[in-house]
Structure formats: C-alpha cells, structure tokens
Design a protein around this motif. Structure first.
Motif, PDB file in Angstrom:
ATOM      1  N   LYS A 131       0.816  -1.209   0.000  1.00  0.00           N
ATOM      2  CA  LYS A 131       0.000   0.000   0.000  1.00  0.00           C
ATOM      3  C   LYS A 131       0.853   1.264   0.000  1.00  0.00           C
ATOM      4  N   ARG A 132       1.981   1.254   0.704  1.00  0.00           N
ATOM      5  CA  ARG A 132       2.855   2.436   0.743  1.00  0.00           C
ATOM      6  C   ARG A 132       3.445   2.720  -0.630  1.00  0.00           C
ATOM      7  N   PHE A 133       3.761   1.670  -1.369  1.00  0.00           N
ATOM      8  CA  PHE A 133       4.281   1.863  -2.731  1.00  0.00           C
ATOM      9  C   PHE A 133       3.249   2.543  -3.612  1.00  0.00           C
ATOM     10  N   VAL A 134       1.993   2.119  -3.499  1.00  0.00           N
ATOM     11  CA  VAL A 134       0.925   2.706  -4.306  1.00  0.00           C
ATOM     12  C   VAL A 134       0.648   4.145  -3.885  1.00  0.00           C
ATOM     13  N   THR A 135       0.727   4.406  -2.579  1.00  0.00           N
ATOM     14  CA  THR A 135       0.346   5.718  -2.068  1.00  0.00           C
ATOM     15  C   THR A 135       1.390   6.786  -2.388  1.00  0.00           C
ATOM     16  N   ASN A 136       2.680   6.447  -2.298  1.00  0.00           N
ATOM     17  CA  ASN A 136       3.718   7.475  -2.319  1.00  0.00           C
ATOM     18  C   ASN A 136       4.527   7.573  -3.609  1.00  0.00           C
ATOM     19  N   LEU A 137       4.539   6.532  -4.424  1.00  0.00           N
ATOM     20  CA  LEU A 137       5.513   6.503  -5.525  1.00  0.00           C
ATOM     21  C   LEU A 137       4.901   6.360  -6.910  1.00  0.00           C
ATOM     22  N   GLN A 138       3.599   6.494  -7.050  1.00  0.00           N
ATOM     23  CA  GLN A 138       3.000   6.263  -8.364  1.00  0.00           C
ATOM     24  C   GLN A 138       3.299   7.366  -9.366  1.00  0.00           C
ATOM     25  N   SER A 139       3.469   8.597  -8.926  1.00  0.00           N
ATOM     26  CA  SER A 139       3.819   9.667  -9.865  1.00  0.00           C
ATOM     27  C   SER A 139       5.195   9.401 -10.476  1.00  0.00           C
ATOM     28  N   LEU A 140       6.140   8.939  -9.655  1.00  0.00           N
ATOM     29  CA  LEU A 140       7.466   8.589 -10.176  1.00  0.00           C
ATOM     30  C   LEU A 140       7.391   7.364 -11.066  1.00  0.00           C
ATOM     31  N   TYR A 141       6.571   6.374 -10.687  1.00  0.00           N
ATOM     32  CA  TYR A 141       6.409   5.168 -11.502  1.00  0.00           C
ATOM     33  C   TYR A 141       5.894   5.520 -12.893  1.00  0.00           C
ATOM     34  N   MET A 142       4.870   6.370 -12.970  1.00  0.00           N
ATOM     35  CA  MET A 142       4.313   6.734 -14.272  1.00  0.00           C
ATOM     36  C   MET A 142       5.305   7.546 -15.093  1.00  0.00           C
ATOM     37  N   ALA A 143       6.103   8.397 -14.439  1.00  0.00           N
ATOM     38  CA  ALA A 143       7.117   9.164 -15.168  1.00  0.00           C
ATOM     39  C   ALA A 143       8.173   8.242 -15.764  1.00  0.00           C
ATOM     40  N   VAL A 144       8.566   7.209 -15.020  1.00  0.00           N
ATOM     41  CA  VAL A 144       9.576   6.270 -15.511  1.00  0.00           C
ATOM     42  C   VAL A 144       9.027   5.430 -16.663  1.00  0.00           C
ATOM     43  N   THR A 145       7.801   4.921 -16.539  1.00  0.00           N
ATOM     44  CA  THR A 145       7.222   4.120 -17.619  1.00  0.00           C
ATOM     45  C   THR A 145       6.985   4.965 -18.868  1.00  0.00           C
ATOM     46  N   ARG A 146       6.603   6.216 -18.677  1.00  0.00           N
ATOM     47  CA  ARG A 146       6.430   7.106 -19.839  1.00  0.00           C
ATOM     48  C   ARG A 146       7.767   7.310 -20.560  1.00  0.00           C
ATOM     49  N   GLN A 147       8.823   7.452 -19.778  1.00  0.00           N
ATOM     50  CA  GLN A 147      10.150   7.598 -20.373  1.00  0.00           C
ATOM     51  C   GLN A 147      10.553   6.331 -21.119  1.00  0.00           C
TER      52      GLN A 147
END
Length: 299
Positions: free
Chosen positions: A208-224
């Motif tokens: 849950k902490r991964f979903v709550t705090n790091l999804q903006s970074l996750y989406m930026a990395v996958t977009r890259q």
C-alpha cells in the motif's frame, strides 16, 4: 493490441482489499478490449482480450442482456475506475476474487439497464517479459532516479554549507540558536540512515505504501521507457527495412539467371558469308590467283 499494451504500462498501480486478499492492480480499457494486471506480491496475473472474447463471454454470463461489445466495455470501465482510484465503490457493484490452480478470477457483480450484470476476469500467470516490463525495469529506473535525486540534494546541501560559512565569515550571526546546524557529511548521513532508517523505510508490507507514495514517479519512468522505445523503433526500422530489401534484391540478382530483355527492340542478325577454309593443298592455287591479279595491275 499494441495500444492496450502501452496504455496498461502507463497506468498507475492501485491497492485493493478484497476480503482477505490484498492486491495490486492496474487496468486499461478501450472500445477494442481491455488489459488487466494483478499481483499479490508473490505472483503476477494478466488478461488481455479483444471484442470477440467480450462478446462470447457476455453471452455466457449475461444471457438476458444483448448489447455491442463497446457497451460492455464502457460499463466495465465505469465499474473499475472507482475501484482502482480508491474512491467509494458504488453499492450496486461487488468484487471478489478466487484462485483456481495457477489462475486468478476476479468476479464483478452489478446491474446494467436494470438487469443483473456479471463479469469474470480470467487472469493467467503473466509472462516473465511482462513482469519485467511492468515491475522490474520500472523499479530499477525508479531506484536510479532516486539515487540521482539524493546526489543532487547532497550537492545542494554542500552549497548551502558554503553559503552559511560565507555569512559567518562576514560577521553574520543567527538570531535563534535552535536553527543552527552542523555541516553536512554525506558518508556519516548514509551510514546513520542504513542503521536507523533502512529497516522501516524498506518495509514493503502489503504494497500500500508503494501505491500511495511513488506512483507519480512510476508513471514518469514508464512514460520515459515508452518514449525511448518509440525513438529506437523510429531510428532502427528504416535501416532494417532498407538493409533487408537491399539484401533481398542482391540475392535475387545473384540467384537469377541471365535472360534476354524482352522489352529491348530486336535487331536483325546479319547473315554471315560462307567462309572457305584454306587447307594446305589449296594455298598454292590461291597464291597463283593473287600473282595473276598483281600482274594485271602493273601491266
């Protein structure tokens, strides 16, 4: 189906609590089909279907409902979006999941046009390449990005220390002693972090902490990742196609037998005059004929 694959990759992960099951999930739905990825942090399941599967499954589960595949897909999107965005799920929709052998079945029960609506997502174990694409590579990219961020922050702190030192050498003093700090020592900070903060910081738990705090970074990395892949395909495809076509042409030219060009105009072949071969017995007679002709010219 490439649109579904790229669309799913750019979606954030959501945390689901279905009865006793804590899951991470992401989904992408269009008028042509849907793609769904689910994980319990031990295994990863996946389903990707097109309109033909939607029509067949809808007939099996909802015999009283008749609608085009796009209508069912739109309704599924309306049901999943609130669930994945962690908002209040409508009371008319219920979700549950069952594990059958190595598969995961996510069941949905709702209403459509006043009639009961049922749907089952049949998720099978995801391939290693899919797990790498959605988890391993993005998490590695996030780790490198965070490491770069730490280095930049350390450099900024060193610059701040130099700025404070310059103020102090110029005679400036703090008005409040509680604001005083010691110069930043990076190695000391990292060592203290490993001992005191690391056990709590890397506690994954149920995700849950991964979903709550790091999804903006996750989406930026996958977009890259997608942008880099598109650039590579854009630069490699023309070269690959041109080299392949040139190799194919060369091989055809090498293997093709020479044939006369039927389009070229045909010229008449001149008739050859018969040639007389002179053998050893005919040479004296020829010499006599030539001598007579020469005498006639000079007489």
């Amino acid at each position: 189906m490439e649109e579904l694959e790229q669309g799913l990759l750019m979606q954030p992960w959501a945390w689901l609590q279905l009865a006793e099951n804590s899951l991470l999930a992401k989904a992408y739905i269009t008028k042509q089909g849907y793609a769904l990825l689910v994980s319990d942090l031990q295994q990863v399941w996946h389903e990707q279907v097109d309109t033909s599967v939607i029509s067949q499954r809808a007939k099996e589960l909802n015999k009283r409902l008749t609608a085009p595949p796009a209508a069912f897909l739109c309704h599924l999107d309306d049901l999943l979006c609130p669930l994945l965005k962690d908002t209040a799920c409508p009371g008319k929709a219920t979700f549950s999941c069952d594990r059958v052998a190595e598969a995961l079945i996510l069941r949905v029960r709702s209403e459509l046009s006043g009639l009961p609506f049922y749907w089952n997502f049949h998720c099978i174990l995801a391939s290693p390449s899919l797990v790498s694409q959605h988890l391993i590579r993005p998490l590695m990219g996030m780790s490198l990005a965070l490491q770069c961020q730490v280095r930049d922050l350390a450099t900024l702190l060193h610059m701040k220390d130099l700025e404070i030192q310059d103020y102090q050498e110029s005679g400036a003093t703090l008005s409040r002693d509680r604001l005083k700090t010691e110069p930043f020592e990076e190695n000391s900070f990292l060592g203290q972090f490993m001992v005191e903060k690391l056990p709590e910081a890397c506690s994954v738990g149920d995700g849950k902490r991964f979903v709550t705090n790091l999804q903006s970074l996750y989406m930026a990395v996958t977009r890259q990742e997608i942008q880099v892949g598109q650039k590579l395909r854009g630069t490699e495809d023309p070269q690959t196609s041109s080299s392949a076509s040139s190799q194919g042409t060369d091989s055809q030219l090498l293997n093709q037998p020479e044939e006369p060009d039927s389009s070229a105009p045909s010229l008449p072949v001149p008739e050859k005059e018969p040639t007389v071969t002179s053998g050893p017995t005919q040479r004296p007679q020829l010499l006599k004929v030539k001598r007579k002709k020469l005498r006639g010219l000079f007489s």
